[in-house]
Design an enzyme around this catalytic site. Structure first.
Site, PDB file in Angstrom:
ATOM      1  N   SER A   1       7.007   2.912  -8.831  1.00 27.02           N
ATOM      2  CA  SER A   1       6.564   3.907  -7.855  1.00 27.02           C
ATOM      3  C   SER A   1       7.540   5.054  -7.638  1.00 27.02           C
ATOM      4  O   SER A   1       7.176   6.034  -6.973  1.00 27.02           O
ATOM      5  CB  SER A   1       6.258   3.234  -6.515  1.00 27.02           C
ATOM      6  OG  SER A   1       5.027   2.540  -6.600  1.00 27.02           O
TER       7      SER A   1
ATOM      8  N   ASN B   1      -1.667   3.386  -4.438  1.00 26.20           N
ATOM      9  CA  ASN B   1      -1.415   3.976  -5.748  1.00 26.20           C
ATOM     10  C   ASN B   1      -2.543   4.917  -6.170  1.00 26.20           C
ATOM     11  O   ASN B   1      -2.318   5.863  -6.929  1.00 26.20           O
ATOM     12  CB  ASN B   1      -1.242   2.864  -6.784  1.00 26.20           C
ATOM     13  CG  ASN B   1       0.053   2.111  -6.590  1.00 26.20           C
ATOM     14  OD1 ASN B   1       1.112   2.554  -6.979  1.00 26.20           O
ATOM     15  ND2 ASN B   1      -0.028   0.942  -5.953  1.00 26.20           N
TER      16      ASN B   1
END
Length: 383
Positions: free
Chosen positions: A90, A196
């Site tokens: 991430s 996400n």
């Protein structure tokens, strides 16, 4: 001649660093690595929490401290590579947000544009509505768009990993899977929830605005200008290039599986970048140092709000984390199948700390990662 244990370790570190200097590390005489006992102690402590391998780097003008512990692959004596590549997970989101803000600075789009403007009809169904969601809300995780990650078999069980680790996903497919679910909260902007899918959508918007892929824009706007030669966007290529350590995940079972091989198309825009601790350090230093974005866009990126799920504040692709010595730093955590990382940078970009490990570790692992970054950034003056 007797050599103490501490001095012997330093000599071994120096020997390893000499190899780095002759193996295209890209270091200059003004930034020569040196033995780093405080950093090594933190790396050893992190390794002791159950990590297979650990590597960390702390940098400030003219210095670069590096340390490692553990092995590059279970069952071998191979040490962690000095400049090994890994999946940054991430932390990719900071790259994506930087490209979007680049485009905003060029006047080609606005943070207040709706998702619908650029991706008509894509965010629809089960209460999801792209007409009510802005680009800013995507980057800040305040859109309410459901996360696609629970829908990906390869990321959620050993059986799913073995069955689908080579599967290729398109961004449209990923968003479609997320749209099977209702929003995390009904009104965009009224809540905060990590997703996400937000950054998959941001990657799709980049493609619509520029006419070129997210990967192309990341390369041309960040990787190439900064000379991040060990950083890349691998597309659907499932193997780790160049020197690297293997990664391991237990999927909550207590039994670790080697998960180094993975088709990273599942993380387009949200988690697919491959890099090194050194390159990641240079990226965050350049970003917070004002070398990638105009002041107005950097101010937007670093304007944070509470992110209860993370226990920190969050801006646009950046977290703001308090320092034990006062003040705060910016950065991002990342995880993709056994590769865990935390990158932190002081507000002016003059000091960075990046650590990664190659397994899920134990209950104290995340705490140890944060302690390492906190210690190294508190040694700096720019906070």
């Amino acid at each position: 001649m007797h050599v103490s244990g501490r001095r012997r370790r330093n000599l071994l570190v120096l020997t390893g660093l000499a190899a780095v200097l002759t193996a295209s590390s890209g270091l200059t005489a003004a930034a020569t690595p040196r033995p780093a006992d405080p950093l090594q102690r933190q790396v050893d402590a992190l390794h002791d929490t159950g990590a297979v391998g650990v590597f960390a780097e702390a940098s400030s003008p003219g210095t670069r401290d590096i340390a490692r512990a553990g092995t590059a692959e279970r069952g071998t004596g191979r040490p962690m590579p000095w400049n090994g590549r890994y999946r940054i997970g991430s932390a990719t989101k900071t790259f994506t947000a930087t490209v979007v803000l680049h485009l905003v600075g060029e006047g080609r789009m606005s943070l207040d544009d709706t998702v619908e403007r650029w991706l008509p009809g894509v965010v629809r169904g089960n209460g999801n509505d792209g007409r009510r969601i802005t680009v800013r809300q995507l980057l800040q995780h305040t859109s309410g768009v459901p996360d696609v990650l629970p829908e990906i078999p390869a990321l959620n069980s050993a059986a799913g990993y073995h069955a689908e680790r080579f599967r290729t996903y398109t961004p449209e497919e990923l968003v479609g899977m997320a749209m099977r679910h209702a929003p995390t909260f009904p009104t965009p902007g009224d809540g905060w929830s990590y997703s996400n899918t937000n950054y998959v959508l941001a990657a799709m918007i980049i493609r619509e605005v520029t006419g070129r892929s997210w990967a192309h824009e990341v390369h041309e706007r960040i990787i190439r200008p900064l000379g991040l030669r060990d950083t890349g966007t691998p597309g659907a290529f499932p193997f780790m290039p160049g020197p690297h350590a293997h990664s391991y995940a237990s999927f909550g079972t207590g039994t670790e599986v080697d998960v180094t091989t993975l088709n990273p198309s599942v993380g387009v825009g949200s988690g697919s970048v491959i890099s090194t601790a050194h390159d990641l350090s240079r990226f965050y230093a350049a970003l917070l140092g004002g070398r990638l974005l105009k002041p107005a866009q950097l101010a937007e990126m670093t304007a944070t709000r509470d992110a209860p799920e993370l226990g920190v504040k969050y801006g646009l692709g950046l977290g703001e984390i308090p320092l034990s010595c006062g003040g705060s730093y910016f950065g991002h955590q990342g995880e993709l199948l056994g590769y865990h990382t935390l990158a932190g940078v002081t507000r002016g970009g003059t000091r960075t700390a990046v650590v990664y490990m190659t397994s899920d570790g134990g209950p104290d692992t995340q705490k140890a990662m944060k302690a390492l970054v906190d210690q190294e950034l508190c040694r700096g003056e720019d906070r």
